[in-house]
Design a protein around this motif. Sequence first.
Motif, PDB file in Angstrom:
ATOM      1  N   TYR A 147       0.990  -1.206   0.070  1.00  0.00           N
ATOM      2  CA  TYR A 147      -0.045   0.085   0.043  1.00  0.00           C
ATOM      3  C   TYR A 147       0.749   1.181   0.071  1.00  0.00           C
ATOM      4  N   TYR A 148       1.941   1.366   0.797  1.00  0.00           N
ATOM      5  CA  TYR A 148       2.773   2.647   0.959  1.00  0.00           C
ATOM      6  C   TYR A 148       4.069   2.482  -0.140  1.00  0.00           C
ATOM      7  N   ALA A 149       4.163   1.467  -0.945  1.00  0.00           N
ATOM      8  CA  ALA A 149       5.204   1.547  -1.813  1.00  0.00           C
ATOM      9  C   ALA A 149       5.562   2.697  -2.530  1.00  0.00           C
ATOM     10  N   ALA A 150       6.563   3.092  -2.569  1.00  0.00           N
ATOM     11  CA  ALA A 150       6.905   4.289  -3.329  1.00  0.00           C
ATOM     12  C   ALA A 150       6.941   4.056  -4.867  1.00  0.00           C
ATOM     13  N   GLU A 151       6.540   4.863  -5.551  1.00  0.00           N
ATOM     14  CA  GLU A 151       6.698   4.640  -7.107  1.00  0.00           C
ATOM     15  C   GLU A 151       7.954   3.988  -7.537  1.00  0.00           C
ATOM     16  N   GLN A 172       9.429   1.142  -6.408  1.00  0.00           N
ATOM     17  CA  GLN A 172       9.809   0.332  -5.567  1.00  0.00           C
ATOM     18  C   GLN A 172       9.467  -1.223  -5.767  1.00  0.00           C
ATOM     19  N   TYR A 219       8.400  -4.733  -5.634  1.00  0.00           N
ATOM     20  CA  TYR A 219       7.372  -5.333  -4.998  1.00  0.00           C
ATOM     21  C   TYR A 219       7.938  -6.725  -4.439  1.00  0.00           C
TER      22      TYR A 219
END
Length: 111
Positions: free
Chosen positions: A29-33, A35, A37
């Motif tokens: 949910y809070y992954a930076a663009e 980032q 996975y």
Amino acid sequence: MPMIKPDAMPSPETLIDYGNGEVGAVMFYYAAEGQDYGEIAREHGFSFRILWLEDDADADQELLVAYEEGAGDICARWNPKIPDGFQLAAKHDTEDGPVAIFIRKREKGAS
């Protein structure tokens, strides 16, 4: 500020339904663009697999044509086959096309 008790926290693999056929695990949910996975999944103790719509041998050819023509509901219509032992962790459209991400708990000691 709203507060949540630790025992009420959803597990990292709990899916968030975005209401348009796109879903994503809480851990993303809070992954930076940009980032990774896979890195996030590994940090939470999961193995990781990815499947692009264009590489999905089981995908309906009409769905691929609809995507190429700009249909906006592709994620709602695409039902990728989940690999044995895995669970769906995300399905969403990206700049490179629709993608599905699958995870499974790693055994202790596995990398």
